[in-house]
Design a protein around this motif. Structure first.
Motif, PDB file in Angstrom:
ATOM      1  N   CYS B  12      41.093  35.342  29.234  1.00  0.00           N
ATOM      2  CA  CYS B  12      40.338  34.622  30.252  1.00  0.00           C
ATOM      3  C   CYS B  12      41.277  34.155  31.368  1.00  0.00           C
ATOM      4  N   ALA B  13      42.430  33.580  30.987  1.00  0.00           N
ATOM      5  CA  ALA B  13      43.384  33.093  31.981  1.00  0.00           C
ATOM      6  C   ALA B  13      43.923  34.248  32.818  1.00  0.00           C
ATOM      7  N   ALA B  14      44.245  35.374  32.155  1.00  0.00           N
ATOM      8  CA  ALA B  14      44.797  36.517  32.876  1.00  0.00           C
ATOM      9  C   ALA B  14      43.783  37.059  33.879  1.00  0.00           C
ATOM     10  N   LEU B  15      42.531  37.169  33.442  1.00  0.00           N
ATOM     11  CA  LEU B  15      41.500  37.690  34.345  1.00  0.00           C
ATOM     12  C   LEU B  15      41.232  36.726  35.495  1.00  0.00           C
ATOM     13  N   PHE B  16      41.347  35.420  35.213  1.00  0.00           N
ATOM     14  CA  PHE B  16      41.135  34.429  36.260  1.00  0.00           C
ATOM     15  C   PHE B  16      42.170  34.611  37.373  1.00  0.00           C
ATOM     16  N   ILE B  17      43.421  34.808  36.967  1.00  0.00           N
ATOM     17  CA  ILE B  17      44.476  35.010  37.965  1.00  0.00           C
ATOM     18  C   ILE B  17      44.256  36.330  38.707  1.00  0.00           C
ATOM     19  N   ALA B  18      43.876  37.366  37.963  1.00  0.00           N
ATOM     20  CA  ALA B  18      43.604  38.648  38.617  1.00  0.00           C
ATOM     21  C   ALA B  18      42.473  38.508  39.628  1.00  0.00           C
ATOM     22  N   ALA B  19      41.444  37.719  39.265  1.00  0.00           N
ATOM     23  CA  ALA B  19      40.305  37.537  40.169  1.00  0.00           C
ATOM     24  C   ALA B  19      40.756  36.884  41.469  1.00  0.00           C
ATOM     25  N   ILE B  51      37.311  31.213  49.593  1.00  0.00           N
ATOM     26  CA  ILE B  51      36.543  32.394  49.236  1.00  0.00           C
ATOM     27  C   ILE B  51      36.832  32.842  47.811  1.00  0.00           C
ATOM     28  N   ARG B  52      38.128  33.027  47.480  1.00  0.00           N
ATOM     29  CA  ARG B  52      38.410  33.585  46.156  1.00  0.00           C
ATOM     30  C   ARG B  52      38.340  32.549  45.038  1.00  0.00           C
ATOM     31  N   LEU B  53      38.844  31.341  45.305  1.00  0.00           N
ATOM     32  CA  LEU B  53      38.836  30.339  44.241  1.00  0.00           C
ATOM     33  C   LEU B  53      37.411  30.007  43.787  1.00  0.00           C
ATOM     34  N   PRO B  54      36.489  29.717  44.717  1.00  0.00           N
ATOM     35  CA  PRO B  54      35.132  29.419  44.233  1.00  0.00           C
ATOM     36  C   PRO B  54      34.519  30.591  43.460  1.00  0.00           C
ATOM     37  N   ARG B  55      34.830  31.806  43.887  1.00  0.00           N
ATOM     38  CA  ARG B  55      34.259  32.964  43.213  1.00  0.00           C
ATOM     39  C   ARG B  55      34.760  33.069  41.767  1.00  0.00           C
ATOM     40  N   ALA B  56      36.078  32.865  41.609  1.00  0.00           N
ATOM     41  CA  ALA B  56      36.649  32.951  40.260  1.00  0.00           C
ATOM     42  C   ALA B  56      36.138  31.803  39.384  1.00  0.00           C
ATOM     43  N   LEU B  57      36.062  30.594  39.972  1.00  0.00           N
ATOM     44  CA  LEU B  57      35.557  29.448  39.203  1.00  0.00           C
ATOM     45  C   LEU B  57      34.122  29.679  38.755  1.00  0.00           C
ATOM     46  N   MET B 176      17.150  39.484  41.328  1.00  0.00           N
ATOM     47  CA  MET B 176      16.964  40.251  40.105  1.00  0.00           C
ATOM     48  C   MET B 176      18.311  40.664  39.504  1.00  0.00           C
ATOM     49  N   MET B 177      19.315  40.854  40.330  1.00  0.00           N
ATOM     50  CA  MET B 177      20.560  41.432  39.868  1.00  0.00           C
ATOM     51  C   MET B 177      21.745  40.464  39.849  1.00  0.00           C
ATOM     52  N   GLY B 178      21.747  39.522  40.756  1.00  0.00           N
ATOM     53  CA  GLY B 178      22.827  38.542  40.757  1.00  0.00           C
ATOM     54  C   GLY B 178      24.096  39.049  41.416  1.00  0.00           C
ATOM     55  N   SER B 179      24.823  38.133  42.035  1.00  0.00           N
ATOM     56  CA  SER B 179      26.075  38.488  42.687  1.00  0.00           C
ATOM     57  C   SER B 179      26.873  37.221  42.923  1.00  0.00           C
ATOM     58  N   LEU B 180      28.190  37.370  42.980  1.00  0.00           N
ATOM     59  CA  LEU B 180      29.043  36.213  43.259  1.00  0.00           C
ATOM     60  C   LEU B 180      29.689  36.319  44.634  1.00  0.00           C
ATOM     61  N   ALA B 181      29.301  37.319  45.406  1.00  0.00           N
ATOM     62  CA  ALA B 181      29.958  37.548  46.689  1.00  0.00           C
ATOM     63  C   ALA B 181      29.728  36.374  47.639  1.00  0.00           C
ATOM     64  N   ASP B 182      30.807  35.937  48.281  1.00  0.00           N
ATOM     65  CA  ASP B 182      30.732  34.944  49.345  1.00  0.00           C
ATOM     66  C   ASP B 182      30.079  33.630  48.943  1.00  0.00           C
ATOM     67  N   ARG B 183      30.292  33.224  47.716  1.00  0.00           N
ATOM     68  CA  ARG B 183      29.865  31.869  47.330  1.00  0.00           C
ATOM     69  C   ARG B 183      30.973  30.915  47.767  1.00  0.00           C
ATOM     70  N   SER B 184      30.639  29.641  47.899  1.00  0.00           N
ATOM     71  CA  SER B 184      31.663  28.696  48.356  1.00  0.00           C
ATOM     72  C   SER B 184      31.791  27.538  47.365  1.00  0.00           C
ATOM     73  N   MET B 185      32.740  26.645  47.657  1.00  0.00           N
ATOM     74  CA  MET B 185      32.955  25.481  46.806  1.00  0.00           C
ATOM     75  C   MET B 185      31.686  24.636  46.705  1.00  0.00           C
ATOM     76  N   HIS B 187      28.769  25.740  46.267  1.00  0.00           N
ATOM     77  CA  HIS B 187      27.985  26.243  45.136  1.00  0.00           C
ATOM     78  C   HIS B 187      28.571  25.791  43.805  1.00  0.00           C
ATOM     79  N   VAL B 188      29.915  25.732  43.745  1.00  0.00           N
ATOM     80  CA  VAL B 188      30.554  25.219  42.526  1.00  0.00           C
ATOM     81  C   VAL B 188      30.080  23.793  42.281  1.00  0.00           C
ATOM     82  N   GLY B 189      30.089  22.989  43.353  1.00  0.00           N
ATOM     83  CA  GLY B 189      29.679  21.595  43.233  1.00  0.00           C
ATOM     84  C   GLY B 189      28.215  21.444  42.845  1.00  0.00           C
ATOM     85  N   LEU B 190      27.385  22.363  43.309  1.00  0.00           N
ATOM     86  CA  LEU B 190      25.961  22.288  42.983  1.00  0.00           C
ATOM     87  C   LEU B 190      25.718  22.598  41.508  1.00  0.00           C
ATOM     88  N   ALA B 191      26.450  23.610  41.000  1.00  0.00           N
ATOM     89  CA  ALA B 191      26.154  24.092  39.653  1.00  0.00           C
ATOM     90  C   ALA B 191      26.837  23.272  38.569  1.00  0.00           C
TER      91      ALA B 191
END
Lengths: 260, 327
Positions: B12-19, B51-57, B176-185, B187-191
């Motif tokens: 999980c940690a390795a993939l998080f860094i890769a993300a 851009i990338r941190l919120p997506r990985a989180l 119907m399909m879901g996506s994480l593209a271009d989410r922001s902090m 959205h992290v705060g909302l969820a």
């Protein structure tokens, strides 16, 4: 074109609607599409109100007994095919991709309506205003067009041509985009264009448009000149695009001042 | 056992860094991490932090939520086919979110979006459990799920079709399909708040679920209050699935695949499976979201497409196995 001029013309596409309204003789154009009275998309709402409105469905168009139907190249193939099978003449117009296309479309519309003279005059007037606007530019500030869903438009689109005519260079070109495509937000941020041009929001919230409120886009917008464009001046290849070009003049001056 | 958890955590940690390091903007690994932690001027910190941190989180949070809720539902219903996406919970959450967006409720109040999705998810889980019953057979569970999914999808499409906004209809795909593209902090705060509540409800269910493997009577005699447990499960699942769907659309099959793969590794104990599935879910969503960005990065491949491609064959396999077990 030895045909006599058509007497009942129906247009079923926003762009042919506007070209036809510009050039048709009184009483010649019977009906335009519903988009022509949508103030967000159409630059000629007032004129369009005077016509019967159609919804680009074959049955209602046929019921208007037209002798010429004007459609866009991407109008529903099923509807256009149906009208042709019913023996109605349908002429389709490809969407304009450059300023040259606009003059050509004006002349072609004039010829189809049996009003060659009016068409040629409109085209000449358009070229004249265009060359007056095409100022000599020393430096082209870089601007990006950014729309809902992160969509951008390159040089081979009408919006891209409007941008070039107004004295900008297009960020999309850097990313190798010539037509229309999604540009990832990351890329937009990295290219850091000097000006940002985005579409106007429609009524009703959507998540497609939410990308325009993303903190990264907000920051770009706040830190440099930006403009919201009115879609109606940008969508169709009509002389209306000159308004869009004029509108960008201010933005360009701001972008150039920013560095001074 | 410890080894399974350690392996999942490291992965999980390795993939998080890769993300954090993979994306269309060409930023070097060292430069990227420095920009992420130290900030500074220029576009790189903006890309990394906004851009990338919120997506990985979000990938981690949503994966945790889906894996955990899948394992909890399967434990409670004692049925390996229970999964929030398949049985219509994600779909009903999406309906709630779409209604909130298109009525302007989400614009009027930030938490309107996740709470509406929660309400949708709550209705979805409650319906499924009511229709399938506490010991529902696979057949009733799947049929109830199909009915609820179809209804939710139809109503979602209806709302989007009726919207005056020309972009709305295209969004059916997203919901119907879901996506994480271009989410922001944002959205992290909302969820996050809603998800934390859900995690806190679902994770302690392990002991009760363990007892339940011996049968309802045995569990009841061991002091497990089944009605209370069911209520906690319903609300907890609705919280995590609602929050996940509100920000990323309906991502399916994660809650099906992950518990299925991990079950043999943790000795089929529901309490251990809860924790393992939570970690495993995060691994799966992180990996899927990485794959989306590596395969066809320019086409905005939807995350849910990928999880469905992995999950649907497994689902068929499970149905086949279930059929053989039927008399």
């Amino acid at each position: 074109m030895a045909d006599p001029a058509p007497r009942r013309v129906v247009s079923m596409n926003l762009c042919t609607d506007q070209l036809a309204m510009l050039l048709a003789a009184k009483g010649q154009l019977v009906s335009v599409s519903d988009l022509a009275v949508d103030p967000r998309a159409s630059a000629m709402v007032e004129q369009a109100r005077g016509y019967t409105i159609n919804h680009a469905r074959a049955e209602e168009v046929h019921a208007l007994r037209p002798d010429l139907v004007l459609a866009g190249q991407y109008s529903s193939r099923a509807s256009v095919g149906m009208l042709r099978r019913l023996g109605i003449r349908v002429e389709t117009f490809a969407p304009a991709r450059s300023m040259d296309d606009i003059g050509a479309a004006l002349e072609r519309m004039g010829a189809l309506l049996g009003r060659e003279e009016a068409g040629k005059r409109a085209a000449a007037r358009f070229e004249e205003r265009l060359s007056a606007l095409r100022a000599e530019v020393e430096r082209r500030p870089e601007a990006a067009l950014y729309y809902a869903n992160g969509y951008t438009l390159g040089d081979k689109t009408l919006a891209g041509q409007i941008l070039l005519t107004a004295g900008f260079s297009n960020t999309a070109a850097k990313a190798g985009i010539t037509g229309g495509r999604v540009m990832p937000l990351e890329q937009l941020v990295m290219y850091a264009p000097e000006a940002l041009i985005s579409g106007t929001s429609y009524s009703g919230e959507t998540r497609s448009e939410a990308i325009l409120d993303h903190p990264a886009v907000e920051l770009l917008r706040r830190s440099r000149p930006s403009a919201e464009v009115r879609d109606r001046d940008w969508i169709c290849g009509t002389p209306q695009v000159l308004r869009a070009v004029e509108g960008l003049g201010d933005l360009r001056r701001k972008a150039l001042e920013g560095e001074g | 056992m410890i080894r399974v958890f350690a392996a999942l955590a490291i992965l999980c940690a390795a993939l998080f860094i890769a993300a954090l390091l993979v994306g269309p903007a060409q930023i070097g690994a060292i430069e990227g991490l420095r920009a992420l932690i130290l900030g500074g001027e220029g576009p790189a910190p903006l890309v990394m932090q906004e851009i990338r941190l919120p997506r990985a989180l979000l990938a981690v949070m949503i994966g945790l939520s889906l894996g955990l809720s899948g394992a909890a539902m399967q434990g409670y219903l004692r049925n390996p086919l229970a999964e929030p996406g398949l049985i219509g919970v994600s779909g009903s959450a999406a309906l709630g979110a779409v209604v909130a967006i298109h009525t302007g409720f989400s614009a009027a109040w930030a938490y309107g979006l996740p709470l509406s999705a929660l309400a949708g998810a709550l209705a979805g889980v409650a319906l499924v459990i009511a229709l399938a019953g506490p010991r529902g057979s696979s057949l009733t569970l799947i049929l109830a799920g199909i009915a609820i999914s179809a209804m939710a999808a139809a109503l979602t499409s209806l709302v989007l079709n009726l919207s005056s906004n020309p972009f709305a209809a295209n969004e059916i795909v997203f919901w119907m399909m879901g996506s994480l593209a271009d989410r922001s902090m944002m959205h992290v705060g909302l969820a996050l708040p809603l998800m934390v509540v859900g995690w806190a409800m679902l994770l302690p269910l392990g002991r009760g679920l363990d007892a339940l493997t011996l049968g309802e009577d045995a569990a009841a005699s061991m002091g497990v209050r089944l009605t209370r447990m069911r209520l906690v499960l319903v609300v907890g699942t609705a919280c995590v699935v609602g929050a996940a769907t509100a920000v990323a659309g309906a991502i399916g099959f994660v809650g099906l695949v992950v518990p299925h793969i991990l079950r043999p590794l943790v000795g089929a104990r529901p309490s251990r499976l809860l924790w393992a599935s939570a970690l495993g879910g995060a691994v799966m969503v992180l990996a899927a979201d990485l794959a989306v960005r590596l395969i066809l990065p320019e086409r905005d491949l939807k995350l849910g497409v990928l999880t469905a491609l992995v999950g649907a064959p497994l689902f068929l396999h499970l149905i086949y196995k279930t059929r053989r077990e039927l008399p």
